[in-house]
Design a protein around this motif. Structure first.
Motif, PDB file in Angstrom:
ATOM      1  N   ILE A 197       0.857  -1.187   0.000  1.00 13.44           N
ATOM      2  CA  ILE A 197       0.000   0.000   0.000  1.00 13.44           C
ATOM      3  C   ILE A 197       0.893   1.236   0.000  1.00 13.44           C
ATOM      4  N   HIS A 198       0.611   2.142  -0.928  1.00 11.39           N
ATOM      5  CA  HIS A 198       1.429   3.344  -1.096  1.00 11.39           C
ATOM      6  C   HIS A 198       0.574   4.592  -0.918  1.00 11.39           C
ATOM      7  N   LYS A 252       0.316  -1.456  -8.027  1.00  8.78           N
ATOM      8  CA  LYS A 252       0.392  -0.935  -6.660  1.00  8.78           C
ATOM      9  C   LYS A 252      -0.991  -0.531  -6.174  1.00  8.78           C
ATOM     10  N   PHE A 253      -1.194  -0.688  -4.858  1.00  9.32           N
ATOM     11  CA  PHE A 253      -2.396  -0.185  -4.214  1.00  9.32           C
ATOM     12  C   PHE A 253      -2.071   1.226  -3.730  1.00  9.32           C
ATOM     13  N   GLY A 275      -7.702   7.422   3.513  1.00  8.94           N
ATOM     14  CA  GLY A 275      -7.366   6.473   4.570  1.00  8.94           C
ATOM     15  C   GLY A 275      -5.926   6.553   5.021  1.00  8.94           C
ATOM     16  N   ASN A 276      -5.273   7.680   4.773  1.00  8.19           N
ATOM     17  CA  ASN A 276      -3.867   7.811   5.157  1.00  8.19           C
ATOM     18  C   ASN A 276      -3.656   7.723   6.668  1.00  8.19           C
ATOM     19  N   HIS A 277      -4.576   8.263   7.467  1.00  6.71           N
ATOM     20  CA  HIS A 277      -4.434   8.171   8.924  1.00  6.71           C
ATOM     21  C   HIS A 277      -4.528   6.716   9.379  1.00  6.71           C
ATOM     22  N   ARG A 278      -5.473   5.967   8.808  1.00  5.56           N
ATOM     23  CA  ARG A 278      -5.594   4.547   9.167  1.00  5.56           C
ATOM     24  C   ARG A 278      -4.362   3.774   8.719  1.00  5.56           C
ATOM     25  N   HIS A 279      -3.849   4.094   7.541  1.00  2.00           N
ATOM     26  CA  HIS A 279      -2.652   3.433   7.036  1.00  2.00           C
ATOM     27  C   HIS A 279      -1.468   3.690   7.971  1.00  2.00           C
ATOM     28  N   GLN A 280      -1.269   4.946   8.363  1.00  2.00           N
ATOM     29  CA  GLN A 280      -0.176   5.269   9.284  1.00  2.00           C
ATOM     30  C   GLN A 280      -0.373   4.580  10.632  1.00  2.00           C
TER      31      GLN A 280
END
Length: 108
Positions: free
Chosen positions: A34-35, A79-80, A85-90
């Motif tokens: 995930i990028h 690539k995904f 959803g960057n906060h959830r990813h972090q």
């Protein structure tokens, strides 16, 4: 469209609902695949407090992936790429998670 490297989910989940958003798949993806992409909904960068809230929820088991709106990714050149959803990813990264539940979409 066939999307490799995703463990598909057939159960109910909280799908994102936005104009022009067509869900292609939903499932578990390796956090390494995930990028971060541009987050059109947010003008600034991360809110550290929000990232830490997600990290704490994940670490304590209170984060329910199917009850929260799934992070939105596009599948681009193998690539995904996160749209939302960057906060959830972090939070997942900081909680040392190996996978994250996402929706893969096409924007029309």
């Amino acid at each position: 469209m066939t999307i490799p490297n995703i463990r598909l989910v057939e159960s109910q989940y909280c799908a994102p609902e936005y104009d022009g958003c067509e869900i292609i798949a939903a499932g578990w993806v390796s956090i390494d695949d995930i990028h971060r992409g541009p987050n059109w909904a947010r003008a600034g960068d991360y809110d550290e407090e929000k990232v830490n809230e997600f990290r704490e929820m994940i670490e304590t088991g209170y984060y329910m992936p199917y009850a929260h709106e799934a992070p939105v990714t596009e599948y681009v050149n193998g690539k995904f790429v996160l749209s939302m959803g960057n906060h959830r990813h972090q939070g997942h990264l900081r909680a040392n998670q190996e996978e994250m539940f996402v929706c893969v979409v096409n924007w029309r």
